[in-house]
Design a protein around this motif. Structure first.
Motif, PDB file in Angstrom:
ATOM      1  N   ALA A 209       0.909  -1.082   0.127  1.00  0.00           N
ATOM      2  CA  ALA A 209       0.037  -0.045   0.074  1.00  0.00           C
ATOM      3  C   ALA A 209       0.891   1.316  -0.050  1.00  0.00           C
ATOM      4  CB  ALA A 209      -0.943  -0.163   1.225  1.00  0.00           C
ATOM      5  N   GLY A 210       1.927   1.215   0.777  1.00  0.00           N
ATOM      6  CA  GLY A 210       2.701   2.394   0.803  1.00  0.00           C
ATOM      7  C   GLY A 210       3.662   2.787  -0.508  1.00  0.00           C
ATOM      8  N   ALA A 211       3.946   1.652  -1.218  1.00  0.00           N
ATOM      9  CA  ALA A 211       4.457   1.814  -2.532  1.00  0.00           C
ATOM     10  C   ALA A 211       3.561   2.336  -3.516  1.00  0.00           C
ATOM     11  CB  ALA A 211       4.755   0.308  -3.016  1.00  0.00           C
ATOM     12  N   TYR A 212       2.081   1.874  -3.422  1.00  0.00           N
ATOM     13  CA  TYR A 212       1.153   2.307  -4.511  1.00  0.00           C
ATOM     14  C   TYR A 212       0.799   3.654  -3.954  1.00  0.00           C
ATOM     15  CZ  TYR A 212       0.539  -2.453  -6.299  1.00  0.00           C
ATOM     16  OH  TYR A 212       0.618  -3.695  -6.972  1.00  0.00           O
ATOM     17  N   LEU A 213       0.499   4.171  -2.777  1.00  0.00           N
ATOM     18  CA  LEU A 213       0.401   5.519  -2.457  1.00  0.00           C
ATOM     19  C   LEU A 213       1.573   6.525  -3.027  1.00  0.00           C
ATOM     20  CD1 LEU A 213      -0.905   7.444  -0.904  1.00  0.00           C
ATOM     21  CD2 LEU A 213       0.313   7.225   1.080  1.00  0.00           C
ATOM     22  N   SER A 214       2.853   5.937  -2.984  1.00  0.00           N
ATOM     23  CA  SER A 214       3.769   6.573  -3.545  1.00  0.00           C
ATOM     24  C   SER A 214       3.655   6.781  -4.914  1.00  0.00           C
ATOM     25  CB  SER A 214       5.160   5.787  -3.267  1.00  0.00           C
ATOM     26  OG  SER A 214       6.264   6.521  -3.990  1.00  0.00           O
ATOM     27  N   PHE A 215       3.236   5.824  -5.670  1.00  0.00           N
ATOM     28  CA  PHE A 215       2.968   5.763  -6.961  1.00  0.00           C
ATOM     29  C   PHE A 215       2.033   6.718  -7.637  1.00  0.00           C
ATOM     30  CE2 PHE A 215       0.348   4.554 -10.975  1.00  0.00           C
ATOM     31  CZ  PHE A 215       1.533   4.260 -11.781  1.00  0.00           C
ATOM     32  N   VAL A 216       0.972   7.058  -6.878  1.00  0.00           N
ATOM     33  CA  VAL A 216      -0.029   7.932  -7.023  1.00  0.00           C
ATOM     34  C   VAL A 216       0.441   9.243  -6.948  1.00  0.00           C
ATOM     35  CG1 VAL A 216      -2.370   9.089  -6.240  1.00  0.00           C
ATOM     36  CG2 VAL A 216      -1.969   6.368  -6.257  1.00  0.00           C
TER      37      VAL A 216
END
Length: 437
Positions: A209-216
């Motif tokens: 989830a942290g990585a995907y938030l960073s992606f956004v």
């Protein structure tokens, strides 16, 4: 408040990129704590591997649980480090950074989520290798962006200081949060229609989830620098200098290997250090985090000061301080003194980090930031990966030996900086004035 006020004076794009890296670094650093616990649990079957031998003749090694853990953790660092020059060069060749950052974040995040279904040791190896390559896509491209966002040499150090500070906050707090998430499991999610998650799966989901938030954040708020352009045909890493033995960036890259090794060798020796200092494990956690704390506090002021005073004074001071603070870790026998020594080593690292990236950015030719800066990021990553392996081997010759070797390498690095690296701040202005005369 001081950090926020300094960050407010920084290019908004740098702050967004730094925040994205903070979130991503926190998610990825989860795994530094979680994977050793996961391998040691009954959820991954490693019994068949433990005790078996690999290699031939004198190079034959018997596999143990600590060695299997070390392989998984070090694989990330080695693959990440050795891939960075390639990904940095490709980014320069294509003249774009953002697609590399986004692809790398997706790879890191997806692999974190896939740990949930991994049930053999070799699955962990494959996923950690994929994450190492994902980090190699991210790091050269992000530091190249930070470099290209700088309006001039006079704010490049400050940009790198802000970027490194937020990244280190994420990296430093990730393991703390990971331990809490694993201990807090299992988590009953049936009220929201989801299955129960044990502590490990919850940690993997959090990292994903942290990585995907960073992606956004990167996708919505980060763009390639307007001045980015395709690089020249010659994107080779320069080893020889024009008027000296080594190219200054390459010399600084070698020095950065020594710095990474010096700060990373501490991690492997947790049990020996706790026994030697007669301290509780909590003290080791404080001492381990002291380097990060010093960096978080000093990255921005040091980076901004290097924009005013120059890069070289901080580099010299950093390596002068690095040698004794590394050696003393093998000598002191008091927990408080060890904490102070580690803080001192953190100050040394802070003096080198932002100014070295700023110096490399000063020297990078247009469109070659990825290739040039990857020399330093690769060097640091290689040192971080090599440090635990080196200390684990050298400690067999005596507790002080790893730290003495590290101190010697720090002294050699200092000699390299003194003889091969010149000041770059204002050098372009001096050259222009000379040309005008």
């Amino acid at each position: 408040m001081g950090l926020l006020s300094r960050a407010a004076a920084t290019d908004r794009r740098v702050i967004v990129l730094a925040l994205a890296r903070m979130v991503g670094a926190a998610g990825n650093s989860f795994l530094i704590v979680v994977l050793p616990l996961y391998i040691a649990s009954d959820l991954i079957d490693v019994d068949a591997l433990i005790g078996s031998a690999v290699g031939i003749g004198a190079a034959e090694v018997t596999l143990t649980e600590p060695l299997l853990i070390g392989i998984v953790l070090s694989l990330f660092g080695f693959l990440n480090s050795f891939s960075q020059p390639l990904t940095g060069r490709l980014s320069d060749r294509m003249g774009v950074r953002r697609p590399f950052v986004l692809a790398g974040i997706l790879l890191l995040g997806t692999a974190s989520g896939l740990y949930i279904i991994a049930d053999t040791y070799w699955h962990l190896v494959a996923l950690r290798a994929a994450q190492g390559f994902g980090a190699a896509l991210i790091i050269p491209a992000t530091v190249a962006l930070v470099n290209e966002y700088a309006a001039s040499d006079s704010d490049r150090g400050g940009n790198f200081g802000v970027y490194n500070t937020f990244r280190l906050i994420g990296f430093g707090f990730g393991p703390v949060l990971a331990g809490a998430v694993v201990e807090g499991g299992p988590y009953d999610l049936s009220p929201i229609g989801l299955p129960t998650l044990d502590g490990f799966d919850a940690a993997f989901v959090a990292a994903c989830a942290g990585a995907y938030l960073s992606f956004v954040l990167v996708f919505l708020l980060v763009r390639d620098a307007a001045e980015s352009s395709a690089a020249s045909d010659d994107l080779s890493i320069r080893v020889r200098g024009e008027d000296r033995l080594l190219d200054p960036v390459f010399a600084l890259g070698l020095a950065t290997v020594a710095m990474g090794l010096c700060i990373a060798m501490f991690a492997t020796l947790q049990n020996q250090i706790n026994v030697r200092l007669d301290q509780a494990p909590v003290w080791f956690g404080i001492q381990f985090g002291a380097v990060t704390i010093a960096n978080v506090l000093l990255q921005v002021p040091v980076g901004q000061a290097s924009d005013r005073i120059g890069r070289r004074p901080f580099l010299l001071a950093g390596f002068v301080l690095l040698a004794p603070t590394t050696l003393l870790q093998g000598i002191v026998t008091d927990p408080i003194v060890m904490t102070l020594v580690r803080l001192g080593q953190g100050v040394a690292v802070a003096f080198v980090f932002a100014p070295s990236l700023a110096l490399a950015g000063d020297l990078a030719r247009e469109g070659e930031s990825g290739t040039t800066l990857s020399v330093l990021t690769m060097g640091f990553g290689f040192g971080i990966a090599l440090g635990p392996l080196a200390s684990g081997w050298l400690v067999g010759f005596g507790f002080v030996v790893p730290f003495a070797v590290g101190a010697v390498l720090a002294a050699v690095a200092l000699v390299g900086v003194v003889t091969q690296v010149e000041e770059t701040l204002g050098a372009s202005d001096d050259a222009a004035a000379t040309a005008a005369d």
